[in-house]
Design a protein around this motif. Sequence first.
Motif, short mmCIF file in Angstrom:
data_model
loop_
_atom_site.label_atom_id
_atom_site.label_comp_id
_atom_site.label_asym_id
_atom_site.label_seq_id
_atom_site.Cartn_x
_atom_site.Cartn_y
_atom_site.Cartn_z
N ASP A 19 -31.70 -105.18 -24.00
CA ASP A 19 -32.07 -106.05 -25.12
C ASP A 19 -31.01 -105.92 -26.22
OD1 ASP A 19 -32.51 -103.58 -26.23
OD2 ASP A 19 -34.68 -103.81 -26.39
N ALA A 20 -31.27 -106.55 -27.37
CA ALA A 20 -30.25 -106.57 -28.43
C ALA A 20 -29.89 -105.16 -28.89
CB ALA A 20 -30.75 -107.41 -29.59
N ALA A 21 -30.90 -104.27 -28.99
CA ALA A 21 -30.64 -102.92 -29.47
C ALA A 21 -29.78 -102.14 -28.47
CB ALA A 21 -31.96 -102.18 -29.70
N GLU A 22 -30.10 -102.27 -27.17
CA GLU A 22 -29.34 -101.56 -26.15
C GLU A 22 -27.91 -102.12 -26.04
OE1 GLU A 22 -30.15 -98.83 -24.81
OE2 GLU A 22 -28.90 -98.63 -23.03
N ALA A 23 -27.79 -103.44 -26.21
CA ALA A 23 -26.46 -104.06 -26.18
C ALA A 23 -25.61 -103.54 -27.34
CB ALA A 23 -26.58 -105.58 -26.24
N GLU A 24 -26.22 -103.38 -28.50
CA GLU A 24 -25.49 -102.86 -29.67
C GLU A 24 -25.09 -101.40 -29.43
OE1 GLU A 24 -27.68 -103.15 -33.31
OE2 GLU A 24 -26.05 -102.26 -34.47
N ARG A 25 -26.04 -100.62 -28.86
CA ARG A 25 -25.76 -99.20 -28.57
C ARG A 25 -24.61 -99.11 -27.56
NH1 ARG A 25 -26.41 -95.10 -25.15
NH2 ARG A 25 -26.88 -96.58 -23.51
N TYR A 26 -24.69 -99.94 -26.51
CA TYR A 26 -23.66 -99.92 -25.47
C TYR A 26 -22.29 -100.26 -26.06
CZ TYR A 26 -20.99 -100.64 -21.28
OH TYR A 26 -20.01 -100.52 -20.33
N ASP A 27 -22.27 -101.32 -26.85
CA ASP A 27 -21.00 -101.79 -27.41
C ASP A 27 -20.35 -100.72 -28.29
OD1 ASP A 27 -19.13 -103.76 -27.36
OD2 ASP A 27 -19.99 -104.91 -29.01
N ALA A 28 -21.20 -99.99 -29.04
CA ALA A 28 -20.67 -98.97 -29.95
C ALA A 28 -20.23 -97.72 -29.20
CB ALA A 28 -21.74 -98.61 -30.98
N LEU A 29 -21.04 -97.29 -28.22
CA LEU A 29 -20.78 -95.99 -27.59
C LEU A 29 -19.90 -96.07 -26.36
CD1 LEU A 29 -24.28 -94.23 -27.83
CD2 LEU A 29 -22.23 -93.81 -29.18
N VAL A 30 -20.17 -97.02 -25.49
CA VAL A 30 -19.48 -97.07 -24.19
C VAL A 30 -18.46 -98.19 -24.16
CG1 VAL A 30 -19.85 -97.06 -21.68
CG2 VAL A 30 -21.73 -96.43 -23.22
N GLY A 31 -18.82 -99.32 -24.76
CA GLY A 31 -17.98 -100.51 -24.64
C GLY A 31 -16.79 -100.51 -25.59
N GLY A 32 -16.94 -99.82 -26.70
CA GLY A 32 -15.91 -99.92 -27.73
C GLY A 32 -14.76 -98.96 -27.51
N LEU A 33 -13.80 -99.33 -26.69
CA LEU A 33 -12.62 -98.49 -26.46
C LEU A 33 -11.64 -98.66 -27.61
CD1 LEU A 33 -11.87 -99.30 -22.69
CD2 LEU A 33 -13.19 -97.38 -23.61
N ASP A 34 -10.99 -97.56 -28.01
CA ASP A 34 -9.95 -97.75 -29.02
C ASP A 34 -8.66 -98.24 -28.33
OD1 ASP A 34 -8.51 -95.58 -28.06
OD2 ASP A 34 -9.34 -94.18 -29.53
N ARG A 35 -7.67 -98.55 -29.16
CA ARG A 35 -6.46 -99.19 -28.62
C ARG A 35 -5.77 -98.33 -27.55
NH1 ARG A 35 -4.54 -104.54 -28.69
NH2 ARG A 35 -2.29 -104.49 -28.47
#
Length: 225
Positions: A19-35
Motif C-alpha cells: 500500500d502507500a505506506a509500504e511503498a514509501e517505506r520501500y522507496d526510502a529504505l530499499v529503493g533509494g540508492l545513492d549515486r
Amino acid sequence: MNWRGTQAQSRTRYLAKFDAAEAERYDALVGGLDREDEDAYLSDLVQALPIPAGSVVLDAGAGTGTLTRILARMPGLSITALEPAPAMLARLLGKRELLGVATVEGFCDGSDDRRHFAEGQFDVIVSRQLVNGLFDPLAAFRNWHHWLRPGGAAVVIDGLYGRSAWSGIWQEEVDVLPLAACQSTAMVPYLMEVAGFRVEVVRCMEAVNARPATVSTRYIVVARK
Ligand SMILES: C[S@@+](CC[C@H](N)C(=O)[O-])C[C@H]1O[C@@H](n2cnc3c(N)ncnc32)[C@H](O)[C@@H]1O
C-alpha cells in the motif's frame, strides 16, 4: 494438497501489502540508492551485458523505479516499466528523471499476463529484486522468452536471501514463493534454461557487493533467447 493457496490469493495479499505506506517505506529504505550505489549497479550491469543505444528494454517488477533510474542513465534506451502495485507505480511516475518511461500496471508470472506485450517486442528484459517474490518463476521466464526478440537477453539481479530476510508482514510468504530464500546462484539459471534460454553469465556482483549499503550478496544472471 494445496500447499500454498492459489496465485490469485497470493496476488491479493501482495497488493494489499504494497500500500502507500509500504511503498514509501520501500522507496526510502530499499529503493533509494545513492549515486555511488547506482554507479556500482551500472558498472556490474554493463559488464555483464552491454545495452546499446536504441535498445527496447523492459524493467519487470519495476517497483518505485530504482533499476529504471539506472537504465535511464544509459543513453538512447526506450524503457517500459511493468509493475502491479499502484502505490509503487505512483512513486515511479513521480520521479522527474523517469518522465520518458512508459508504464504498464500488471504482473508477469501468469499465463494471462502474456497479453501485456507483443511477441518479440523487447531487446532486453531486466529485473532487480523481483524473482525472489514471484509465485511462478517458470511462468515469468516463459513470458519473458515470448516477449523477447530472437537473440534478445533477459537479466536477473537478485540477492542470496535467507529466511530471516522475510520478516514482519512478509514472513508468511517465505514458504509460498519458490525463490524466496535461495542460497545458491544455480536455481535461477537452471529455471531459465528450462524456460528455453541459453545462460551466458552467472556471477556475484563485484562492485555492488563491495558497497557498504549492500547487506545480502547480490548476483546477476544473463540469459539469451
Ligand atoms: C522488491 S521490489 C523491487 C522493485 C525494483 N525492481 C527495485 O529494484 O527496487 C519487487 C517489485 O516487484 C513487483 N512484483 C511482485 N510480483 C510481481 C510479478 N509477479 N510480476 C511483476 N512484478 C511483480 C512488486 O510489486 C514490487 O514492486
